[in-house]
Scaffold this motif. Structure first.
Motif, PDB file in Angstrom:
ATOM      1  N   VAL A 142       0.870  -1.172   0.000  1.00  0.00           N
ATOM      2  CA  VAL A 142       0.000   0.000   0.000  1.00  0.00           C
ATOM      3  C   VAL A 142       0.910   1.225   0.000  1.00  0.00           C
ATOM      4  CG1 VAL A 142      -1.727   1.324   1.290  1.00  0.00           C
ATOM      5  CG2 VAL A 142      -1.826  -1.179   1.271  1.00  0.00           C
ATOM      6  N   ASN A 192      -0.411  -2.472  -4.643  1.00  0.00           N
ATOM      7  CA  ASN A 192      -1.726  -3.117  -4.713  1.00  0.00           C
ATOM      8  C   ASN A 192      -2.856  -2.111  -4.520  1.00  0.00           C
ATOM      9  OD1 ASN A 192       0.298  -5.235  -3.406  1.00  0.00           O
ATOM     10  ND2 ASN A 192      -1.222  -6.365  -4.599  1.00  0.00           N
ATOM     11  N   ARG A 193      -2.631  -1.137  -3.658  1.00  0.00           N
ATOM     12  CA  ARG A 193      -3.592  -0.064  -3.435  1.00  0.00           C
ATOM     13  C   ARG A 193      -2.826   1.244  -3.273  1.00  0.00           C
ATOM     14  NH1 ARG A 193      -6.448  -3.336  -4.843  1.00  0.00           N
ATOM     15  NH2 ARG A 193      -8.417  -4.134  -4.009  1.00  0.00           N
ATOM     16  N   LYS A 233      -7.074   2.064  -8.880  1.00  0.00           N
ATOM     17  CA  LYS A 233      -6.994   1.350  -7.596  1.00  0.00           C
ATOM     18  C   LYS A 233      -6.737   2.314  -6.437  1.00  0.00           C
ATOM     19  CE  LYS A 233      -2.227   0.193  -8.835  1.00  0.00           C
ATOM     20  NZ  LYS A 233      -1.267  -0.886  -9.128  1.00  0.00           N
ATOM     21  N   THR A 234      -7.122   3.574  -6.625  1.00  0.00           N
ATOM     22  CA  THR A 234      -6.954   4.551  -5.556  1.00  0.00           C
ATOM     23  C   THR A 234      -8.090   4.441  -4.542  1.00  0.00           C
ATOM     24  OG1 THR A 234      -8.095   6.206  -6.893  1.00  0.00           O
ATOM     25  CG2 THR A 234      -5.691   6.233  -6.941  1.00  0.00           C
ATOM     26  N   VAL A 235      -7.765   4.795  -3.301  1.00  0.00           N
ATOM     27  CA  VAL A 235      -8.748   4.868  -2.223  1.00  0.00           C
ATOM     28  C   VAL A 235      -8.579   6.236  -1.571  1.00  0.00           C
ATOM     29  CG1 VAL A 235      -9.605   3.840  -0.093  1.00  0.00           C
ATOM     30  CG2 VAL A 235      -8.546   2.393  -1.831  1.00  0.00           C
ATOM     31  N   VAL A 243      -8.685  -1.365   4.001  1.00  0.00           N
ATOM     32  CA  VAL A 243      -7.757  -1.560   2.889  1.00  0.00           C
ATOM     33  C   VAL A 243      -6.829  -2.728   3.182  1.00  0.00           C
ATOM     34  CG1 VAL A 243      -5.857  -0.518   1.574  1.00  0.00           C
ATOM     35  CG2 VAL A 243      -7.869   0.852   2.160  1.00  0.00           C
TER      36      VAL A 243
END
Length: 354
Positions: free
Chosen positions: A98, A131-132, A152-154, A347
């Motif tokens: 991450v 991965n994120r 793949k953004t948060v 996440v």
């Protein structure tokens, strides 16, 4: 002493309370002790790095990579685009990564063209191989999607705590140390680097007709340079108070008793210092960069970045006609650290389950 450090100090103890085993690799020159220790349930491991600008971050990142390979955690969390350059190596080692994009560091004035190109490459590698990707603002989310097609953004904002008021005697003790009168000073806070715009603030302070109102700029430089030395000289000539790097009760005393908070930055991710000012219900003036304007503030709180005359006019207006603000609901709704910890936990949980 900066926004990312504050972010981690608030986030990881909350994750530890949720049962996450957290190890933070810190730089030995910035920790109070040289041996590994625990802070609110977080295992902190000081890592020896050279105190040389340009080398410090690179050496720290590489040494941490070697230590992480021995640790084999479920999730590796990288902060800022510089360290994200090694995301491909972690992926090759079979680890889940991450990375939190805290801001476009290549926009900082202190970096030369070569360093900026390396940071842009780091951003690309981190975005592609993590991965994120956690982003702290809608602006950064849109930027990564437009630039790299990243899906793949948060979005998880920075946060801030709503403080409990200090006893008046405690506040007076700290203010008297610098001969400052409560509610008769403007407050600013940050590293002494060019993109923070403190030179604009000092110039505007000199231009504005503010009577006996003092300007206080707390902070210092990671590494002294021509800019930081020039800023100190400029501050001395204008009668600006520089208390240095302050924290804890002393920092709270300065926030609580200021009449106005100013953030004149040229570049930010999502500035925690601005959120802190909101948590004290302070009147604020901010440059109109995207990271600042994304915070839901009245339009009159913003001025055109680098426009000294406009900033001087804002200072005069806000101090001559003060407005009582109530930003606490904004803080609770958008910038609550407990909610941020919950979002980050999800996440991690999703990656581990997968």
């Amino acid at each position: 002493m900066g926004g990312i450090e504050t972010h981690c100090q608030e986030l990881y103890p909350r994750l530890a309370e949720k049962g996450v085993s957290v190890t933070v690799f810190a730089r030995k020159g910035y920790t109070k002790q040289n041996e590994p220790y625990y802070y609110r349930g977080v295992h902190v491991v000081p890592v020896l790095t050279p105190g040389v600008a340009g080398l410090e971050a690179f050496v720290h990142t590489f040494r941490c990579f070697c230590k992480v390979l021995k640790l084999r955690p479920d999730v590796v969390h990288l902060h800022a685009i510089g360290p994200s350059a090694i995301a491909p190596l972690f992926k090759m080692a079979g680890l889940k990564v991450v990375y939190t994009h805290h801001g476009q560091d290549y926009n900082r004035a202190k970096w030369g063209s070569f360093a900026k190109s390396i940071l842009r490459l780091s951003e690309r590698l981190g975005t592609k191989f993590s991965n994120r990707v956690i982003v702290i603002s809608e602006y950064l989310k849109n930027w990564l999607n437009t630039k790299y097609g990243c899906n793949k953004t948060v979005l998880i904002h920075n946060g801030v705590n709503i403080p409990k008021a200090l006893d008046e005697s405690v506040s007076v003790k700290y203010l008297e140390k610098y001969d400052i009168v409560g509610k008769r000073y403007i407050f600013a806070l940050g590293r002494f680097v060019e993109e923070k715009g403190f030179h604009d603030l000092i110039a505007a302070y000199k231009k504005a007709d503010l009577g006996d109102v003092t300007l206080v700029i707390a902070g210092t430089a990671d590494h002294e340079c021509e800019y930081s030395k020039g800023l100190r000289q400029m501050a001395a000539e204008a009668g600006v108070v520089l208390p240095g790097f302050i924290h804890g009760e002393e920092l709270q005393a300065f926030f609580e008793n200021s009449s106005l908070f100013v953030i004149p930055s040229y570049h930010e991710g999502l500035p925690i210092v601005l959120l802190e000012a909101l948590s004290y219900n302070l009147n604020v003036i901010a440059s109109d960069i995207p990271a600042n304007t994304e915070v839901p503030l009245p339009k009159e709180c913003f001025y055109p970045m680098a426009d000294v005359d406009a900033l001087a006019q804002k200072l005069t207006e806000f101090l001559n006609s003060p407005v009582q603000r109530n930003f606490l609901q904004v803080v609770r709704e958008h910038y609550d650290w407990d909610k941020i910890a919950d979002q980050t936990y999800k996440v991690y949980e999703e990656l581990v389950q997968r």
